[in-house]
Design a protein around this motif. Structure first.
Motif, PDB file in Angstrom:
ATOM      1  N   SER A  58       0.857  -1.189   0.000  1.00 10.08           N
ATOM      2  CA  SER A  58       0.000   0.000   0.000  1.00 10.08           C
ATOM      3  C   SER A  58       0.893   1.239   0.000  1.00 10.08           C
ATOM      4  O   SER A  58       1.006   1.951   1.006  1.00 10.08           O
ATOM      5  CB  SER A  58      -0.917  -0.007   1.231  1.00 10.08           C
ATOM      6  N   PRO A  59       1.549   1.522  -1.135  1.00 11.89           N
ATOM      7  CA  PRO A  59       2.509   2.627  -1.179  1.00 11.89           C
ATOM      8  C   PRO A  59       1.816   3.981  -1.146  1.00 11.89           C
ATOM      9  O   PRO A  59       0.623   4.102  -1.425  1.00 11.89           O
ATOM     10  CB  PRO A  59       3.228   2.408  -2.511  1.00 11.89           C
ATOM     11  N   LYS A  60       2.593   4.996  -0.832  1.00 10.36           N
ATOM     12  CA  LYS A  60       2.120   6.373  -0.923  1.00 10.36           C
ATOM     13  C   LYS A  60       3.137   7.166  -1.723  1.00 10.36           C
ATOM     14  O   LYS A  60       4.269   6.723  -1.951  1.00 10.36           O
ATOM     15  CB  LYS A  60       1.907   6.975   0.462  1.00 10.36           C
ATOM     16  N   LEU A  61       2.733   8.343  -2.180  1.00  8.06           N
ATOM     17  CA  LEU A  61       3.604   9.161  -3.012  1.00  8.06           C
ATOM     18  C   LEU A  61       4.939   9.409  -2.309  1.00  8.06           C
ATOM     19  O   LEU A  61       4.973   9.776  -1.134  1.00  8.06           O
ATOM     20  CB  LEU A  61       2.925  10.490  -3.340  1.00  8.06           C
ATOM     21  N   GLY A  62       6.011   9.193  -3.034  1.00 12.29           N
ATOM     22  CA  GLY A  62       7.361   9.308  -2.482  1.00 12.29           C
ATOM     23  C   GLY A  62       8.004   7.969  -2.207  1.00 12.29           C
ATOM     24  O   GLY A  62       9.222   7.888  -2.050  1.00 12.29           O
ATOM     25  N   ASP A  63       7.188   6.905  -2.157  1.00  8.50           N
ATOM     26  CA  ASP A  63       7.733   5.569  -1.907  1.00  8.50           C
ATOM     27  C   ASP A  63       8.394   4.992  -3.153  1.00  8.50           C
ATOM     28  O   ASP A  63       8.069   5.358  -4.280  1.00  8.50           O
ATOM     29  CB  ASP A  63       6.628   4.612  -1.459  1.00  8.50           C
ATOM     30  N   THR A  64       9.303   4.057  -2.920  1.00  9.95           N
ATOM     31  CA  THR A  64       9.885   3.248  -3.984  1.00  9.95           C
ATOM     32  C   THR A  64       9.143   1.918  -4.018  1.00  9.95           C
ATOM     33  O   THR A  64       9.098   1.210  -3.012  1.00  9.95           O
ATOM     34  CB  THR A  64      11.377   2.993  -3.718  1.00  9.95           C
ATOM     35  N   ILE A  65       8.556   1.576  -5.163  1.00  9.11           N
ATOM     36  CA  ILE A  65       7.844   0.315  -5.297  1.00  9.11           C
ATOM     37  C   ILE A  65       8.816  -0.730  -5.831  1.00  9.11           C
ATOM     38  O   ILE A  65       9.390  -0.571  -6.913  1.00  9.11           O
ATOM     39  CB  ILE A  65       6.633   0.438  -6.241  1.00  9.11           C
ATOM     40  N   SER A  66       8.992  -1.793  -5.050  1.00  4.50           N
ATOM     41  CA  SER A  66       9.849  -2.904  -5.455  1.00  4.50           C
ATOM     42  C   SER A  66       8.986  -3.965  -6.120  1.00  4.50           C
ATOM     43  O   SER A  66       8.004  -4.430  -5.539  1.00  4.50           O
ATOM     44  CB  SER A  66      10.563  -3.480  -4.230  1.00  4.50           C
ATOM     45  N   VAL A  67       9.357  -4.350  -7.346  1.00  5.68           N
ATOM     46  CA  VAL A  67       8.636  -5.381  -8.097  1.00  5.68           C
ATOM     47  C   VAL A  67       9.537  -6.602  -8.177  1.00  5.68           C
ATOM     48  O   VAL A  67      10.538  -6.605  -8.885  1.00  5.68           O
ATOM     49  CB  VAL A  67       8.263  -4.899  -9.509  1.00  5.68           C
ATOM     50  N   MET A  68       9.186  -7.651  -7.419  1.00  3.20           N
ATOM     51  CA  MET A  68       9.973  -8.881  -7.396  1.00  3.20           C
ATOM     52  C   MET A  68       9.281  -9.918  -8.266  1.00  3.20           C
ATOM     53  O   MET A  68       8.086 -10.182  -8.088  1.00  3.20           O
ATOM     54  CB  MET A  68      10.080  -9.405  -5.973  1.00  3.20           C
ATOM     55  N   VAL A  69      10.029 -10.515  -9.190  1.00  6.66           N
ATOM     56  CA  VAL A  69       9.459 -11.469 -10.133  1.00  6.66           C
ATOM     57  C   VAL A  69      10.215 -12.786 -10.049  1.00  6.66           C
ATOM     58  O   VAL A  69      11.451 -12.814 -10.110  1.00  6.66           O
ATOM     59  CB  VAL A  69       9.527 -10.940 -11.578  1.00  6.66           C
ATOM     60  N   THR A  70       9.461 -13.874  -9.894  1.00 11.39           N
ATOM     61  CA  THR A  70      10.016 -15.230  -9.964  1.00 11.39           C
ATOM     62  C   THR A  70       9.399 -15.900 -11.184  1.00 11.39           C
ATOM     63  O   THR A  70       8.222 -16.267 -11.169  1.00 11.39           O
ATOM     64  CB  THR A  70       9.691 -16.045  -8.706  1.00 11.39           C
ATOM     65  N   PRO A  71      10.161 -16.030 -12.286  1.00  9.53           N
ATOM     66  CA  PRO A  71       9.591 -16.595 -13.513  1.00  9.53           C
ATOM     67  C   PRO A  71       9.134 -18.039 -13.325  1.00  9.53           C
ATOM     68  O   PRO A  71       9.721 -18.798 -12.550  1.00  9.53           O
ATOM     69  CB  PRO A  71      10.754 -16.507 -14.510  1.00  9.53           C
ATOM     70  N   ASP A  72       8.085 -18.428 -14.060  1.00 11.67           N
ATOM     71  CA  ASP A  72       7.637 -19.818 -14.010  1.00 11.67           C
ATOM     72  C   ASP A  72       8.623 -20.733 -14.717  1.00 11.67           C
ATOM     73  O   ASP A  72       8.738 -21.902 -14.409  1.00 11.67           O
ATOM     74  CB  ASP A  72       6.230 -19.957 -14.610  1.00 11.67           C
ATOM     75  N   ASN A  73       9.366 -20.151 -15.661  1.00  7.50           N
ATOM     76  CA  ASN A  73      10.366 -20.908 -16.410  1.00  7.50           C
ATOM     77  C   ASN A  73      11.659 -20.094 -16.440  1.00  7.50           C
ATOM     78  O   ASN A  73      11.698 -19.016 -17.038  1.00  7.50           O
ATOM     79  CB  ASN A  73       9.883 -21.173 -17.826  1.00  7.50           C
TER      80      ASN A  73
END
Length: 311
Positions: A58-73
């Motif tokens: 639940s980010p707010k303005l000014g935050d850094t959003i971390s997008v973590m991805v674990t591929p299926d392959n």
């Protein structure tokens, strides 16, 4: 408000699995934090799953959003892409079959629903996260005879612009960032301004100010490489004596208005290592340290980096 903890983001990450195959009803949970961009609240399910984790949930303005991805392959990893609002963000491997991209948010952006696309295996997953509004303090400045003041040299502008644009593949930091100075905070991140009664749409305070005395030690908040050293004598009229640390993977720190510099360009620094002292050089009305954190070229709130360990 001078308490850093009052403005720190403490929301835990939210993990969402994106599957292929059979549909599964996710029900009302889809409206909390992250939802599918599909017209119905369903996800698809199969034996293999690609997982995406957004942090904070639940980010707010000014935050850094971390997008973590674990591929299926794992063989699809080379084609991974993370985009939002037409911008593609660098993605880096941080563990076996685990990848991460950062999406910065700032006070100049609109709050509300933000769609993030994750692609790389021939399909695109649309995730939506609600970026919460945040009230930033305002200052009213009255100027006579124009804005006046010191003007940056072209050399200064070019050096700082190149520094903020760094996206080094290596990751030099590890865990929480430290406080760069032990003095009280005089100005928090995101302060907006009115000049002569007119709101400055393009201005916000791009860091945190520490009101220490002359010579008060300034230390590196995290590991990195010194990628910028500038002095007033070189034409750094606005930044003053300045140090910039590249923490890697699009994350940089800048330290302005120093009275001395204790490091050299190219030097590797450790967390807590002395890099300079507080001063009042450049565009400064009194001794203080301005510490700014930039993520993929945008100035984000440094405080969450101190209280939320970001991989």
């Amino acid at each position: 408000m001078n308490n850093e903890r009052d403005v720190a983001t403490k929301s835990p990450g939210l993990l969402i699995s994106i599957f292929k195959g059979v549909k599964a009803n996710l029900g009302a949970k889809m409206v909390l934090g992250i939802v599918s961009a599909a017209p119905i609240a369903f996800a698809t399910v199969a034996a293999e799953a690609a997982q995406v984790q957004l942090n904070p949930s639940s980010p707010k303005l000014g935050d850094t959003i971390s997008v973590m991805v674990t591929p299926d392959n794992p063989s699809n990893a080379a084609n991974l892409r993370v985009t939002s609002n037409g911008e593609t963000y660098p993605i880096f491997q941080i563990a076996p079959n685990q990848y991460r991209a950062f999406i910065p948010t700032t006070p100049l952006q609109k709050y509300g629903r933000k769609v993030i696309q994750v692609s790389g295996d021939g399909t695109t997953r649309n995730l939506a996260v609600w970026v919460n509004n945040r009230t930033f303090p305002t200052q009213r400045i009255t100027l006579r005879g124009g804005k006046g003041g010191l003007k940056a040299t072209q050399y200064e502008l070019d050096r700082v612009k190149a520094f903020k644009a760094l996206v080094t593949p290596q990751k030099y930091w590890n865990g929480f960032f430290q406080r760069p100075n032990n003095s009280r905070i005089s100005t928090i991140y995101g302060v907006r301004r009115y000049y002569n009664g007119k709101f400055a749409n393009d201005y916000y305070h791009r860091g945190v100010d520490y009101a220490g005395g002359y010579g008060s030690p300034v230390v590196a908040p995290a590991g990195g490489r010194v990628a910028l050293v500038g002095t007033v004598s070189q034409g750094f009229n606005v930044h003053g004596n300045v140090v910039g640390i590249d923490h890697g993977q699009g994350v940089t720190s800048i330290f302005m208005h120093l009275n001395r510099i204790n490091v050299k360009e190219g030097e590797m620094v450790k967390p807590g290592q002395l890099i300079g002292g507080i001063g009042s050089t450049g565009a400064s009305t009194g001794p203080h340290l301005h510490w700014g954190v930039y993520v993929n070229g945008q100035a984000v709130d440094p405080v969450p980096w101190r209280y939320n360990a970001i991989k």
